[in-house]
Scaffold this active site. Structure first.
Site: not given
Ligand code: KIV
Length: 268
Positions: A42-43, A81, A111, A113, A180
């Site tokens: 989600d970055s 994500d 994924k 968090e 992280e």
């Molecule tokens: O969203 C992302 O790119 C991440 C990485 C920093 C692991 O979660």
């Protein structure tokens, strides 16, 4: 043939796993040749869309980019994500949204968090045949929490909580987790205490693998980089040089040249 989440899981204590992010077809095509696992992170909301935080990602974005990455890869495990707001309210809502992401992208896993706080959600997803990658330590989606964007686990109580989070994620059925911004000794202890691969980002070489945001390590993103990012290239500079040369060529009429110009069929 595409690797599976089982391949990732069984890479514990073996050659470190190579993981990177990709959001687009061209990047996925290259990353796929080098990576065991590609994360559609989600970055992307910050890196591609210029937003201030990952909280601005949504399911529609993750699906669109997840599809592009799946279509342009054939080797790596693809993890997408779950965006902010799509899994926190209830395990049932998380399951519905995870099913949408998996069904519409064809990704191998999602994924999420969090640690102990989302163990019931991870359990429901994995019991429903949706493989889950966890993410503990610094949680970018919690940017607004007081303990937010800084190294995690330097205090004893935080370190103990991180260990509980890792165990909770493992026991809930995740096949792996990202850890992280955690200091080296703690990251090493946590990695050694679980049976699933811990993938580090700012968490030392003791982890079972590493992940970085690809644009960060290529020098292709804007803004300050965290200490844990190593610059493997300076693509911003390369692109800037190329565009500057193009602008000069256009203004001097040296582009397009003869070889870039169509002629009539019988022209000499
Ligand atoms: O969203 C992302 O790119 C991440 C990485 C920093 C692991 O979660």
């Amino acid at each position: 043939m595409r690797k599976t989440v089982q391949n990732i899981k069984s890479a514990k204590n073996k050659t470190p796993l190579v993981c990177l992010t990709a959001y687009t077809a061209p990047m996925a095509n290259i990353a796929d040749q080098h990576c065991d696992l590609i994360l559609v992170g989600d970055s992307l909301s910050m890196v591609l869309y210029g937003e201030n935080s990952t909280q601005n990602a949504n399911i529609e974005m993750m699906v669109r980019h997840g599809r592009a990455v799946i279509k342009s890869s054939k080797n790596a495990v693809i993890v997408v994500d779950m965006p902010f707001g799509s899994y926190e309210n209830s395990p049932e809502e998380a399951l519905k949204n995870a099913q949408t992401i998996i069904n519409e992208t064809g990704a191998c896993a999602v994924k999420l968090e969090g640690g102990e706080n989302i163990k019931d959600t991870i359990k429901l997803l994995t019991n429903s045949d949706i493989p889950v990658m966890g993410h503990i330590g610094l949680l970018p989606q919690s940017v607004n929490s007081p303990d937010g964007f800084k190294v995690q686990g330097r205090e004893q109580d935080q370190a103990e909580q991180l260990m509980k989070d890792a165990k909770a994620v493992e026991q809930a059925g995740a096949f792996s987790f990202v850890i992280e911004a955690v200091p080296e000794p703690l990251a090493a202890v946590i990695t050694a205490s679980v049976s699933i691969p811990a993938i580090g980002i700012g968490a030392s070489a003791a982890c079972d693998g590493q992940i970085l945001v690809t644009e960060d390590m290529l020098g292709l993103s804007v803004g300050r980089k965290p200490k844990f990012v190593k610059a493997y290239a300076d693509l911003n500079k390369n692109i800037d040089n190329a565009l500057s040369q193009y602008a000069k060529d256009v203004q001097e009429r040296s582009f397009p040249a003869e070889e870039n110009t169509y002629k009539n069929k019988n022209a000499a």
